[in-house]
Design a protein around this motif. Sequence first.
Motif, PDB file in Angstrom:
ATOM      1  N   UNK A 133       0.726  -1.173   0.129  1.00 14.39           N
ATOM      2  CA  UNK A 133      -0.111  -0.108  -0.231  1.00 14.39           C
ATOM      3  C   UNK A 133       1.176   1.343   0.068  1.00 14.39           C
ATOM      4  N   UNK A 134       2.131   1.505   1.100  1.00 13.68           N
ATOM      5  CA  UNK A 134       3.092   2.284   0.740  1.00 13.68           C
ATOM      6  C   UNK A 134       3.626   2.722  -0.941  1.00 13.68           C
ATOM      7  N   UNK A 135       3.707   1.526  -1.072  1.00  3.00           N
ATOM      8  CA  UNK A 135       5.048   1.224  -2.250  1.00  3.00           C
ATOM      9  C   UNK A 135       4.426   2.005  -3.428  1.00  3.00           C
ATOM     10  N   UNK A 136       2.034   1.760  -3.659  1.00  5.36           N
ATOM     11  CA  UNK A 136       1.335   2.513  -4.193  1.00  5.36           C
ATOM     12  C   UNK A 136       1.440   4.519  -4.086  1.00  5.36           C
ATOM     13  N   UNK A 137       1.155   4.199  -2.704  1.00  7.74           N
ATOM     14  CA  UNK A 137       2.138   5.571  -3.090  1.00  7.74           C
ATOM     15  C   UNK A 137       2.667   6.568  -3.347  1.00  7.74           C
ATOM     16  N   UNK A 138       3.850   5.726  -3.271  1.00  5.00           N
ATOM     17  CA  UNK A 138       5.106   6.345  -3.971  1.00  5.00           C
ATOM     18  C   UNK A 138       5.186   6.146  -4.966  1.00  5.00           C
ATOM     19  N   UNK A 139       4.601   5.837  -5.280  1.00 10.54           N
ATOM     20  CA  UNK A 139       4.157   4.787  -7.319  1.00 10.54           C
ATOM     21  C   UNK A 139       3.726   6.421  -7.999  1.00 10.54           C
ATOM     22  N   UNK A 140       2.705   6.899  -6.827  1.00 11.88           N
ATOM     23  CA  UNK A 140       1.848   7.901  -7.525  1.00 11.88           C
ATOM     24  C   UNK A 140       2.646   9.305  -7.362  1.00 11.88           C
ATOM     25  N   UNK A 141       2.848   8.999  -5.916  1.00 17.01           N
ATOM     26  CA  UNK A 141       4.093  10.275  -5.975  1.00 17.01           C
ATOM     27  C   UNK A 141       5.308  10.477  -7.074  1.00 17.01           C
ATOM     28  N   UNK A 142       5.848   9.381  -7.357  1.00 13.64           N
ATOM     29  CA  UNK A 142       7.235   9.115  -8.325  1.00 13.64           C
ATOM     30  C   UNK A 142       6.507   9.772  -9.620  1.00 13.64           C
ATOM     31  N   UNK A 143       5.152   9.016 -10.353  1.00 13.94           N
ATOM     32  CA  UNK A 143       4.617   8.998 -11.180  1.00 13.94           C
ATOM     33  C   UNK A 143       4.043  10.687 -11.325  1.00 13.94           C
ATOM     34  N   UNK A 144       3.661  11.304 -10.552  1.00 19.45           N
ATOM     35  CA  UNK A 144       3.159  12.837 -10.754  1.00 19.45           C
ATOM     36  C   UNK A 144       4.692  14.199 -10.226  1.00 19.45           C
ATOM     37  N   UNK A 145       5.487  13.227 -10.331  1.00 18.67           N
ATOM     38  CA  UNK A 145       6.937  14.601  -9.893  1.00 18.67           C
ATOM     39  C   UNK A 145       7.263  14.093 -10.802  1.00 18.67           C
ATOM     40  N   UNK A 146       7.682  13.439 -11.219  1.00 18.91           N
ATOM     41  CA  UNK A 146       9.213  13.025 -11.778  1.00 18.91           C
ATOM     42  C   UNK A 146       9.976  12.281 -10.791  1.00 18.91           C
ATOM     43  N   UNK A 147      10.438  12.548  -9.514  1.00 17.92           N
ATOM     44  CA  UNK A 147      11.218  12.670  -8.868  1.00 17.92           C
ATOM     45  C   UNK A 147      11.384  10.388  -8.489  1.00 17.92           C
ATOM     46  N   UNK A 148      12.709  10.264  -7.446  1.00 16.87           N
ATOM     47  CA  UNK A 148      12.529   8.971  -7.260  1.00 16.87           C
ATOM     48  C   UNK A 148      11.991   9.276  -6.254  1.00 16.87           C
ATOM     49  N   UNK A 149      11.383   7.520  -5.268  1.00 18.94           N
ATOM     50  CA  UNK A 149      10.388   7.993  -4.239  1.00 18.94           C
ATOM     51  C   UNK A 149      11.224   6.698  -2.943  1.00 18.94           C
ATOM     52  N   UNK A 150      11.537   6.623  -1.470  1.00 18.13           N
ATOM     53  CA  UNK A 150      12.603   6.085  -1.241  1.00 18.13           C
ATOM     54  C   UNK A 150      11.467   6.027   0.111  1.00 18.13           C
ATOM     55  N   UNK A 151      11.229   4.738   0.146  1.00 16.87           N
ATOM     56  CA  UNK A 151       9.777   4.356   0.895  1.00 16.87           C
ATOM     57  C   UNK A 151      10.522   3.706   2.030  1.00 16.87           C
ATOM     58  N   UNK A 152      10.351   4.301   3.258  1.00 20.00           N
ATOM     59  CA  UNK A 152      10.200   3.280   4.688  1.00 20.00           C
ATOM     60  C   UNK A 152       9.573   3.201   6.595  1.00 20.00           C
ATOM     61  N   UNK A 153       9.049   2.376   6.715  1.00 18.74           N
ATOM     62  CA  UNK A 153       8.668   1.871   7.267  1.00 18.74           C
ATOM     63  C   UNK A 153       9.003   2.631   8.547  1.00 18.74           C
ATOM     64  N   UNK A 154       7.871   3.258  10.263  1.00 16.07           N
ATOM     65  CA  UNK A 154       8.662   4.096  10.942  1.00 16.07           C
ATOM     66  C   UNK A 154       8.546   2.328  11.488  1.00 16.07           C
ATOM     67  N   UNK A 155       9.461   2.582  12.548  1.00 19.27           N
ATOM     68  CA  UNK A 155       9.449   1.205  13.981  1.00 19.27           C
ATOM     69  C   UNK A 155       8.960   1.662  15.116  1.00 19.27           C
ATOM     70  N   UNK A 156       8.155   0.435  15.844  1.00 21.05           N
ATOM     71  CA  UNK A 156       7.429   0.914  16.757  1.00 21.05           C
ATOM     72  C   UNK A 156       8.577   1.302  18.521  1.00 21.05           C
ATOM     73  N   UNK A 157       8.227   2.122  19.013  1.00 17.06           N
ATOM     74  CA  UNK A 157       8.806   2.458  19.730  1.00 17.06           C
ATOM     75  C   UNK A 157       8.936   1.902  21.341  1.00 17.06           C
ATOM     76  N   UNK A 158       9.161   1.387  22.302  1.00 19.25           N
ATOM     77  CA  UNK A 158       8.960   0.740  23.393  1.00 19.25           C
ATOM     78  C   UNK A 158       8.316   1.693  24.284  1.00 19.25           C
TER      79      UNK A 158
END
Length: 116
Positions: free
Chosen positions: A91-116
Motif C-alpha cells: 500500500x505504501x509503495x503504491x502511494x510512492x508510485x503515484x507520487x513518483x509518477x506525478x513528480x518524476x522524482x525517485x521516492x524512498x519508502x521506509x517503515x517507522x519502527x514501533x518504539x517501546x
Amino acid sequence: MRQQYLLNLYQPDGDPPPPEVLGPIMRDLAAVDQEMREAGAWVFNGALHPASSSTVLQVRDGDTLMTDGPFTEGKEHVGGLVIVQADDLDGALEWARKISAASGLPIEVRPFRELP
C-alpha cells in the motif's frame, strides 16, 4: 493498527524548474495529496528548503560540533517528505508510485519502527 511509512522525495540540487514545468508537477502532486487524504492514508507532508540551508550538530565528548550545510554532499537531496499510513508495504509503495509518477522524482519508502 496501520503501519506508518516515510516517503522521501529526492530531487536534484540546483534551481527548481521554470514555472511552466513546475506548475503541472505541483498540480499533479496536489491531486495525489487529495487522494491520500480522502483514502485516510495521509498523515503529514512538507517541502524542504535546499540542502545548503541545513545545519548539522553532533555531540562528541561533551562538545557540540556544528557545521553548515548538509550532513553528506551529493547531487541530490531530500527535497520533501510524506508520511502515510497503509495496511502493508504494498500500500505504501503504491502511494510512492503515484507520487513518483506525478513528480518524476525517485521516492524512498521506509517503515517507522514501533518504539517501546
